[in-house]
Design an enzyme around this catalytic site. Sequence first.
Site, PDB file in Angstrom:
ATOM      1  N   TYR A 276      -7.382   4.800   3.885  1.00  0.00           N
ATOM      2  CA  TYR A 276      -6.361   5.114   3.914  1.00  0.00           C
ATOM      3  C   TYR A 276      -5.955   3.827   3.035  1.00  0.00           C
ATOM      4  O   TYR A 276      -4.530   3.437   3.690  1.00  0.00           O
ATOM      5  CB  TYR A 276      -5.829   4.709   4.856  1.00  0.00           C
ATOM      6  N   ASP A 297      -8.431   6.760  -0.473  1.00  0.00           N
ATOM      7  CA  ASP A 297      -7.490   8.202   0.343  1.00  0.00           C
ATOM      8  C   ASP A 297      -7.619   9.122   0.114  1.00  0.00           C
ATOM      9  O   ASP A 297      -8.448   9.185  -0.856  1.00  0.00           O
ATOM     10  CB  ASP A 297      -6.403   7.521  -0.313  1.00  0.00           C
ATOM     11  N   ASP A 343      -4.820   0.837   7.862  1.00  0.00           N
ATOM     12  CA  ASP A 343      -3.163   0.648   7.852  1.00  0.00           C
ATOM     13  C   ASP A 343      -2.922   2.861   7.579  1.00  0.00           C
ATOM     14  O   ASP A 343      -2.349   3.228   6.681  1.00  0.00           O
ATOM     15  CB  ASP A 343      -3.168   0.534   6.313  1.00  0.00           C
ATOM     16  N   CYS A 377       1.566   1.823  11.326  1.00  0.00           N
ATOM     17  CA  CYS A 377       3.731   2.201  12.193  1.00  0.00           C
ATOM     18  C   CYS A 377       3.675   2.999  12.353  1.00  0.00           C
ATOM     19  O   CYS A 377       5.196   3.521  12.623  1.00  0.00           O
ATOM     20  CB  CYS A 377       3.281   3.003  10.383  1.00  0.00           C
TER      21      CYS A 377
END
Length: 497
Positions: A276, A297, A343, A377
């Site tokens: 990611y 990614d 992430d 997140c």
Amino acid sequence: MQALSIGLAASALSAASCVARTSRCCSMSAVPGLLAEATAQLAERGVELRLGSTATPGSRTSSRIAVRAGPDGAAMVGMFKAGTHEVVPCEADERCYLPHHPLINDAVAAVAGELRASAELSAYDESSLRGTLRYLQLSVERSSDTVQLTLVANAPSLAADPALAQFALRLWRLRAPRWHSIWVNLNPTSVNNILSYEPDAWQLLHARDPRGLGGGGGDGDRDAGRDGCLVERFPSGAAFVLPPWVFRQANLYAFDAIVGALRRAVPAGSRVVEWYAGVGVLGLSLAPSVAWVRCSDLNPPYAAFEASRDLLPKGERARVTYAVGGAAERLDDARGADVAVVDPPRKGLDDALLAALCDARADGPCASLGTLAYISCGFPALVRDADALLASGWRVRRQRAEAHVLFLGANHLETLCVFEREAPVGPDGAKQDAQEPPRSSANSIQIPLYGRRRTARLALGLDTNAVCVWVEALAAQNVLLKQQIEALRQMLCDASM
């Protein structure tokens, strides 16, 4: 000490902003309600959640602002009222002006003023699907104090509404704010997507510092270059090229603190795999201190990554590579690595990656990993993934995680949680000791500021980790404090003599 570290870092920028505003300017909470819930949930798992950095007034360096036709047809520039598509003018809405960097507020005011001064460029009307200007995207380049502006247009081409280019030219000629560049994103669709990523959607109209690299779209195959692209530098010393179509953290001051915490968590000389990876900010930030980093990614802005890697010292560029593919496709990138960095989006880790991380068999792709740095997140997804990792033999380093608040007034956290395995399986199937980060003595701290490391011996009995977080948070929150921070660093270093 924790309260001191949080309070000083948070007050550095907010004090000046609150003096300039009315008393209601500080009514937005800097600590989201989610923090208490997250603290309790991690405590149930034996993990202490510490607050690493908080958002402060004026710290948001990138934003998207709506433009809509009001009842009288005049342009309204601001944020949508909660639960509606009714625009509240930014200057009357503390949700808009308070979090934003002052340069963003100046840019919004300039656009709104020009729209009022001339009726040539129409604002978008959702009911009729007519009108040209739909949104603004604004990003600050901190080193130059300039703003990259994107005008999102309900138009298939620039020729469809000549007023668009004329409006951009008038903005460019203004004395203030100082524009970095002005782009147009052509988005004639009727869907709610703010931006279009079609092949010819992005058009660069004006750039202050053209450097021979062209614009493009977001599919990674175009030549992303540095014409009209921001260049941001993080405390690691690594610099990044950011065209307007790539994802970037909206609060780079708080993100500085996350990058600093990640660098402290990854031992020098590590072999790192990053899933990611996005534009490669984390992997490139680790390049100065690790053996190698394999980034990947699904749909990367590869040209922007290449331009950023070219800004590394020559001896470090070959350490970082990038492959196209989702996490499930790139599991074998972990073979031979001892540290993984993730992430992921709010949904958390892909099922296949989570399963591979939980499988410690000698022939598994992740068997050699001893450390996993997880930046989240989406806190619910982090809890779910953490439960699976803990059940499979991972543990949380020092039973601590770090929370970072990037958005003032928003119920959102970014969380850094470092997992490790006591006896990971090496590439040859043999057990090996988990790699520990360098540990300082009880009264010694490492102070990494802007790529420099010095050790200060303190005989004060302080929580040295909190001191380190405090110093880096101060540096990250306001670049104007660099001189004061350098003086503090020197004072601490002199204590060792």
